[in-house]
Every structure is written in structure tokens, then in C-alpha cells.
Design an enzyme around this catalytic site. Structure first.
Site: not given
Ligand SMILES: Nc1nc(=O)c2c([nH]1)NC[C@@H]1CN(c3ccc(C(=O)N[C@@H](CCC(=O)O)C(=O)O)cc3)CN21
Ligand SMILES: O=c1ccn([C@H]2C[C@H](O)[C@@H](COP(=O)(O)O)O2)c(=O)[nH]1
Length: 283
Positions: A160, A180
Site C-alpha cells: 500500500c 496507493r
């Protein structure tokens, strides 16, 4: 702390509902958030409107620095955060690359410390950055990337927070971190601590001054089963001033981080907080 609460409020005011296939839940979602932490002033962005388990967040990041690929190693350091994704994620349990209980596969730190080269051998991205910064070098590519699409099928979850870029101006080090996908009630509570910690510890082991850390988030969301706790409990509380993060000054090298450092080498000063909130976690 205010920027965290402002993001939570923005998701509630402006967010759109998005179906998520992987978890089978809906998320109230906004796109693009920019957070900034003053590491030089030691304004530790620890959430005060609920009790935050910052040692678990630091332990998780130390596990990435060490290149761990196993939830049991994370647990030994003090983070249980990978148990569910290593052992309860149905797609990963059925994956032929899973090497048994607690295996996470080629995620995060594995990519950071041992990115496989197509012509054989591995790249240690973090060691190169530490070596350059220790010599006062910023080659405009001091980038640690955990994002390796060619190996997504060999890991339990795509990273992430996927890229961390260090920059040097004079003897002041800054960090830009990209994320993200962000579970704001649970994940961001940890990720803010991690971005701050990463700049603070890298400055310490390279002999540089920490400056600011810039945290750039693309998809910021609150899962449907977390929304009421956020709106009715956490956002009704008044924040306290930021605490300070105290790091053992004896930590002087990447080797120290890889070998003897434990969570006893970190503490906070002046952490006033409201009661804990148990947000639901989606696997
Ligand atoms: N849905 C989801 N959200 C996430 O934030 C997340 C994932 N999945 N998968 C990978 C990692 C694991 N992370 C996690 C996992 C658990 C907690 C958690 O349970 N935190 C609790 C208590 C932690 C403790 O006691 O140590 C909290 O209240 O913050 C936080 C982040 C962050 N990431
Ligand atoms: O450091 C982390 C790791 C994970 N998350 C959250 C963000 C999402 O809610 C899930 C990952 O799901 P994807 O389907 O892969 O986007 O975990 C986080 O906030 N911080």
C-alpha cells in the site's frame, strides 16, 4: 493530528461509495490527500483521539527494513498486523507460491532488500540509499520501491505504501512517501507513524538532520463497518498536542537496525490520548 481529522471529515463530507471486490465491502472514498510531518521539530503524528499502538507500527516498519517475509518474525518484533493477511486471506491460502503457515511471500521488505534481477542475483535498494546518504550523496534516485508487479502473484498483498524517495538539501534529509490505498481508521494510524519514523531513523543512521516528510495518498477510504465509529465517536473527540518520539541514540547503522534493535529502543514523551477504539479490520 488536525490534518488527519480533516481527512476523515473530508471523506465523510465528500466521499463516494465504492464497491471493493477483494474484501466484499463498500468504502467511502476520496482521491488524493497530502499530509506533511515536521520530523526536524519532532512533532510525532501520533493519533490522540484514540489510543494508538505506535510500537506495533514501528515494529512493522522495522520488519520491512529487515526484509522479513513471515508474519511470525513480525510477531516476535511486536506486530500482529500480518497474521490475517498471511493466514486468512483465501486467495493467498490457495496460492501455489505460499510456503506454509505465516508466509507472506515476496512483499514489501523482500522487494526493498532483495529485488530479484532477471539476469540473476538481487538488488538491495535500502543499502544503496543508506550508503549514498551517509556519503552526502543524493543522486536524485534515492528511491526504495516495494512495488514489483512482476511478483504480485508471489505475495499475499500488493504494497500500500509502495515507494519512499529520500532527498538531500545541504545536510537536511527529507522523505516523500507514496501510498496507493489507505484504510484511514486503521492503516493510516500506523502509516503516519511509519513515514515519520523512517525519516527520523534514516537521518540518525546517516548522520544527517531530519527535515520534513511528505506523505502522498491516492485512494483514501473508510470501510462501511468503520464509518459509525469514526463519525460518532472519534470525530467527536478533541485532539491533544503532539507527543515526541524518542529513539535510542545508540542506533547508528543499518546493521544495528538489522541485528539488536527492539521496541525497547523507542518511547514517546507527552502522549495524552482518548480511549482505544476497536475498528473492524477487513481481510
Ligand atoms: N483492511 C486492511 N487495512 C489495513 O490497514 C491493512 C491491511 N488491510 N492489510 C495489511 C496491513 C496490516 N495493517 C494493520 C493491521 C491491523 C491493524 C490493527 O488491528 N490495529 C489496531 C490494534 C493494533 C495492536 O493492538 O497492535 C488498532 O487499533 O490500531 C492495523 C494495521 C495495515 N494494513
Ligand atoms: O500499510 C498499509 C497497508 C494496507 N492498508 C490498507 C488499504 C486497503 O484498505 C487494504 C489493502 O487493500 P487493497 O485491495 O490491496 O488496496 O489495506 C493501509 O491502509 N496501509
Amino acid at each position: 493530528m488536525n490534518q488527519y481529522l480533516a481527512l476523515c471529515q473530508r471523506i465523510i463530507d465528500e466521499g463516494q461509495w465504492v464497491e471493493n471486490k477483494r474484501t466484499g465491502k463498500r468504502c467511502l472514498t476520496v482521491i488524493n490527500a497530502d499530509l506533511e510531518y515536521d520530523v526536524g521539530a519532532n512533532e510525532f503524528p501520533l493519533i490522540t483521539t484514540r489510543k494508538s499502538f505506535y510500537k506495533a507500527a514501528i515494529a512493522e516498519f522495522l520488519g520491512y527494513i529487515r526484509g522479513y517475509d513471515n508474519a511470525a518474525d513480525f510477531r516476535k518484533l511486536g506486530a500482529k498486523t500480518w497474521d490475517a493477511n498471511a493466514n486468512e486471506n483465501s486467495a493467498w491460502l490457495a496460492n501455489e507460491h505460499r510456503k506454509g503457515s505465516d508466509d507472506m511471500g515476496r512483499v514489501y521488505g523482500v522487494q526493498g532488500r532483495a529485488w530479484a534481477k532477471p539476469d540473476g542475483g538481487f538488488v538491495d535498494q535500502l543499502k544503496k540509499i543508506v550508503d549514498n546518504l551517509s556519503n552526502g550523496i543524493d543522486d536524485r534516485g534515492e528511491i526504495l520501491s516495494f512495488y514489483n508487479p512482476g511478483e504480485f502473484h508471489m505475495g499475499c498483498l500488493r504494497p500500500c505504501m509502495h515507494t519512499h524517495t529520500f532527498s538531500l538539501l545541504g545536510d537536511t534529509l527529507s522523505l516523500t512517501s507514496y501510498q496507493r490505498s489507505c484504510d484511514v481508521p486503521l492503516g493510516l494510524n500506523f502509516n503516519q507513524v511509519q513515514v515519520f519514523f523512517f525519516l527520523a531513523i534514516m537521518a540518525q543512521i546517516t548522520g544527517l538532520k531530519p527535515g520534513k516528510a511528505y506523505h502522498k495518498i491516492v485512494n483514501a477510504h473508510i470501510y462501511e463497518d468503520q464509518l459509525e465509529l469514526m463519525r460518532e465517536v472519534q470525530l467527536k473527540r478533541k485532539p491533544y498536542p503532539s507527543p515526541k518520539l524518542i529513539i535510542n541514540p545508540e542506533i547508528k547503522s543499518l546493521k544495528d537496525l538489522e541485528t539488536w534493535v527492539t521496541m525497547d529502543d523507542f518511547s514517546v514523551e507527552g502522549y495524552q490520548h482518548h480511549e482505544a477504539i476497536a475498528y473492524p479490520f477487513s481481510v
